[in-house]
Motif scaffolding. Structure first.
Motif, PDB file in Angstrom:
ATOM      1  N   UNK A  85     -17.918   5.895  10.671  1.00 46.58           N
ATOM      2  CA  UNK A  85     -17.451   5.144   9.505  1.00 46.58           C
ATOM      3  C   UNK A  85     -16.539   4.001   9.931  1.00 46.58           C
ATOM      4  N   UNK A  86     -15.726   4.232  10.948  1.00 50.89           N
ATOM      5  CA  UNK A  86     -14.871   3.169  11.470  1.00 50.89           C
ATOM      6  C   UNK A  86     -15.698   2.060  12.107  1.00 50.89           C
ATOM      7  N   UNK A  87     -16.780   2.432  12.769  1.00 50.41           N
ATOM      8  CA  UNK A  87     -17.667   1.409  13.342  1.00 50.41           C
ATOM      9  C   UNK A  87     -18.209   0.490  12.245  1.00 50.41           C
ATOM     10  N   UNK A  88     -18.574   1.085  11.135  1.00 52.24           N
ATOM     11  CA  UNK A  88     -19.132   0.299  10.034  1.00 52.24           C
ATOM     12  C   UNK A  88     -18.088  -0.628   9.418  1.00 52.24           C
ATOM     13  N   UNK A  89     -16.816  -0.243   9.477  1.00 52.63           N
ATOM     14  CA  UNK A  89     -15.749  -1.014   8.842  1.00 52.63           C
ATOM     15  C   UNK A  89     -14.881  -1.754   9.854  1.00 52.63           C
ATOM     16  N   UNK A  90     -15.320  -1.811  11.114  1.00 51.09           N
ATOM     17  CA  UNK A  90     -14.455  -2.337  12.176  1.00 51.09           C
ATOM     18  C   UNK A  90     -13.971  -3.749  11.893  1.00 51.09           C
ATOM     19  N   UNK A 110      -9.364  -4.630  18.489  1.00 54.19           N
ATOM     20  CA  UNK A 110      -9.170  -3.690  19.596  1.00 54.19           C
ATOM     21  C   UNK A 110      -8.493  -2.411  19.155  1.00 54.19           C
ATOM     22  N   UNK A 111      -7.583  -2.529  18.182  1.00 53.07           N
ATOM     23  CA  UNK A 111      -6.912  -1.331  17.677  1.00 53.07           C
ATOM     24  C   UNK A 111      -7.900  -0.414  16.962  1.00 53.07           C
ATOM     25  N   UNK A 112      -8.797  -1.002  16.177  1.00 52.40           N
ATOM     26  CA  UNK A 112      -9.823  -0.183  15.530  1.00 52.40           C
ATOM     27  C   UNK A 112     -10.742   0.433  16.582  1.00 52.40           C
ATOM     28  N   UNK A 113     -11.039  -0.315  17.642  1.00 52.89           N
ATOM     29  CA  UNK A 113     -11.865   0.238  18.712  1.00 52.89           C
ATOM     30  C   UNK A 113     -11.174   1.425  19.373  1.00 52.89           C
ATOM     31  N   UNK A 114      -9.856   1.367  19.503  1.00 45.37           N
ATOM     32  CA  UNK A 114      -9.109   2.517  20.031  1.00 45.37           C
ATOM     33  C   UNK A 114      -9.335   3.747  19.158  1.00 45.37           C
ATOM     34  N   UNK A 115      -9.350   3.549  17.842  1.00 45.69           N
ATOM     35  CA  UNK A 115      -9.599   4.659  16.931  1.00 45.69           C
ATOM     36  C   UNK A 115     -10.990   5.237  17.157  1.00 45.69           C
ATOM     37  N   UNK A 116     -11.956   4.359  17.300  1.00 44.74           N
ATOM     38  CA  UNK A 116     -13.332   4.806  17.553  1.00 44.74           C
ATOM     39  C   UNK A 116     -13.410   5.571  18.870  1.00 44.74           C
ATOM     40  N   UNK A 117     -12.761   5.043  19.893  1.00 43.50           N
ATOM     41  CA  UNK A 117     -12.799   5.679  21.217  1.00 43.50           C
ATOM     42  C   UNK A 117     -12.155   7.062  21.195  1.00 43.50           C
ATOM     43  N   UNK A 118     -11.021   7.197  20.489  1.00 40.72           N
ATOM     44  CA  UNK A 118     -10.367   8.502  20.469  1.00 40.72           C
ATOM     45  C   UNK A 118     -11.183   9.495  19.655  1.00 40.72           C
ATOM     46  N   UNK A 119     -11.921   9.015  18.647  1.00 39.20           N
ATOM     47  CA  UNK A 119     -12.832   9.914  17.929  1.00 39.20           C
ATOM     48  C   UNK A 119     -13.907  10.433  18.884  1.00 39.20           C
ATOM     49  N   UNK A 120     -14.474   9.532  19.694  1.00 39.20           N
ATOM     50  CA  UNK A 120     -15.485   9.963  20.670  1.00 39.20           C
ATOM     51  C   UNK A 120     -14.895  10.980  21.640  1.00 39.20           C
ATOM     52  N   UNK A 121     -13.680  10.703  22.112  1.00 42.48           N
ATOM     53  CA  UNK A 121     -13.018  11.630  23.035  1.00 42.48           C
ATOM     54  C   UNK A 121     -12.815  12.992  22.374  1.00 42.48           C
TER      55      UNK A 121
END
Length: 508
Positions: A85-90, A110-121
């Motif tokens: 969902x964050x990817x869609x709203x990045x 980049x901050x939103x990408x950090x959120x996406x990355x920590x979700x993957x982690x």
């Protein structure tokens, strides 16, 4: 900005102070938010009151038994959906972060990408909450440890990273089986509201209670209330050292748990053998990125005397090329400070540095004109300083960097370690011995130590945090997940007798 808010379903009925139906709304004073970019209003919202706080806590406690009963991989699946969902709203969310906080658009994205990355982690982590198995000294006994969720996790985040630091904590806390209550900075509530709305939609689609993720908009009084609340098992707080000390004292009195990520006063050591082509861009980004409002911002340059003049010349040249203005314009390198209070602190720090013997080599001014009408734009500043100037040991959330020479590496490391804070550190060198010395137990005393990269820009795979007055906590990657769980040592006897440990005999 209304287009961004509307895309995130934050149209005026959602965020107007006249409505209070969502569980993060309150009945307290009206909070009016203006963007530091242009001074225009983003909206208004009521601060939470006593009754709303009780209601939020009740919802969180109610949701916990259901959430912790789900297998961890299923909890990970919910976090995976949140990441998607964050990817869609990045793009929209990144713009909102940039406009509300003032950081460049690239940093907002980049901050939103950090959120996406920590979700993957966190999704991967949901299948790796490992416990150890130990050999028992007693025959036909199995001894092992396992990990259980804590319960309600409170997250107090700061304005400089309005959403990413929450995600570092929440994503890990969720897969560990906890529910969360988030108090964002009252300076950046709309980015938090957007994230809550996005995750709420994921919860609704999966028919899960919204109490798994809770948001409360309040001032420092609410933060103190959270710290004292025995129903909150863990408080993860990001902010000033002063705030962290208060949280630690209050949580400690009730024997609760805390993760503290506090002040930073980060140094870059530039050795005789440094590659200045690498060092200069890293220093400039570290010092002026987010307008110097990162806890990992570069605040001190400790430069070998043989490199001092050349590095200074290159830095002044680079600073002169920086574009300052609307952070949504990708041609600009630096946006505004968060508010006029921060500008006042910037000016005060520069005056103090001059009084203590410092010399301004670049900057030192507040910018004026139509482009800077919000009154929050300043020139990034380089100050020649000495290690014995008291202001050098003080963290100012602004693009101010102090530069000082050194003669040998031992002296440089002593200068770096001489401040109360201990978050991030870096050395630029092509000398292997210097690099290894910097990383050894006689080197940097910080939680983060980098070689040939700057102090700013940590990856989510590593545990993030620092020592001394930075608080000692760790967030994000590595085994930081253990802070969000309780360890249980288990021993199982499958024999027909009852042997005691240490060979003790007990006869009945």
């Amino acid at each position: 900005m209304n287009g961004i808010l509307n895309k995130l379903r934050l149209e005026p009925p959602f965020y107007s102070a006249s409505t209070g139906q969502q569980n993060w709304m309150g009945s307290g004073n009206v909070l009016k938010i203006q963007s530091p970019v242009d001074g225009n209003p983003l909206g208004e919202i009521n601060l939470i009151g006593e009754e709303e706080y009780k209601s939020v806590m009740a919802e969180a406690k109610k949701a916990f038994p259901l959430w912790k009963a789900l297998p961890a991989p299923q909890r990970g699946e919910i976090v995976r959906q949140f990441g998607d969902a964050l990817r869609a709203e990045k793009e929209a969310l990144g713009k909102l972060v940039s406009y509300e906080m003032g950081k460049s658009l690239q940093e907002g994205l980049g901050e939103v990408q950090e959120m996406i990355d920590i979700c993957d982690f966190a999704v991967g982590l949901s299948r790796q909450l490992y416990g150890l198995q130990m050999h028992s000294e007693r025959p036909k006994h199995r001894m092992f440890e396992q990990w259980h969720p804590l319960g309600v996790v409170g997250i107090i985040s700061a304005f400089n990273f309005p959403v990413a630091v929450w995600a570092w904590n929440a994503s890990i806390a969720w897969v560990c089986g906890n529910v969360c209550i988030w108090k964002p900075s009252e300076k950046t509530p709309f980015s938090a509201l957007a994230c809550q709305e996005i995750f709420k939609k994921v919860l609704n689609q999966n028919k899960l209670p919204e109490g798994i993720s809770n948001l409360i908009i309040g001032d420092g009084t609410i933060g103190k209330k959270m710290a004292a609340d025995r129903d909150i098992s863990l408080i993860s707080a990001t902010g000033s050292t002063q705030m962290g000390k208060s949280v630690a004292e209050t949580v400690g009195k009730r024997l609760g748990k805390s993760i503290l990520e506090l002040g930073g006063n980060n140094a870059v050591i530039v050795t005789r053998e440094a590659d200045l082509k690498q060092a200069v861009p890293a220093i400039v980004f570290g010092a002026v990125g987010t307008a110097g409002q990162r806890c990992t911002s570069t605040r001190r340059l400790i430069v070998h005397e043989t490199q001092f003049e050349e590095l200074l010349e290159k830095l002044v040249s680079a600073y002169g090329q920086l574009q300052i203005g609307d952070p949504l314009d990708e041609m600009n390198h630096m946006g505004p400070l968060i508010d006029k209070t921060a500008v006042t602190e910037y000016e005060k720090t520069i005056r103090t540095a001059i009084e203590q013997g410092g010399r301004i080599l670049y900057g030192g001014k507040v910018l004026e004109g139509d482009t800077y009408a919000s009154g929050c734009y300043v020139l990034p500043t380089i100050i020649e300083a000495t290690v014995n100037m008291p202001i050098v040991a003080h963290e100012t959330f602004a693009p101010i960097v102090y530069i000082m020479p050194y003669k040998n590496l031992e002296e440089a490391i002593d200068i770096q370690n001489s401040v109360p804070q201990g978050l991030s550190s870096a050395i630029f060198t092509l000398n292997l011995r210097d690099a290894e010395t910097f990383l050894s137990h006689t080197g940097s005393d910080c939680g983060i130590a980098n070689v040939n990269i700057g102090t700013s820009g940590a990856e989510i795979g590593g545990a993030f945090g620092g020592e001394k007055e930075t608080g000692g906590g760790r967030e994000s990657g590595s085994d930081a997940w253990k802070a969000y769980m309780r360890r249980q040592t288990c021993t199982l006897n499958y024999s027909t007798v009852l042997p005691l440990a240490q060979g003790i005999k007990f006869y009945l």
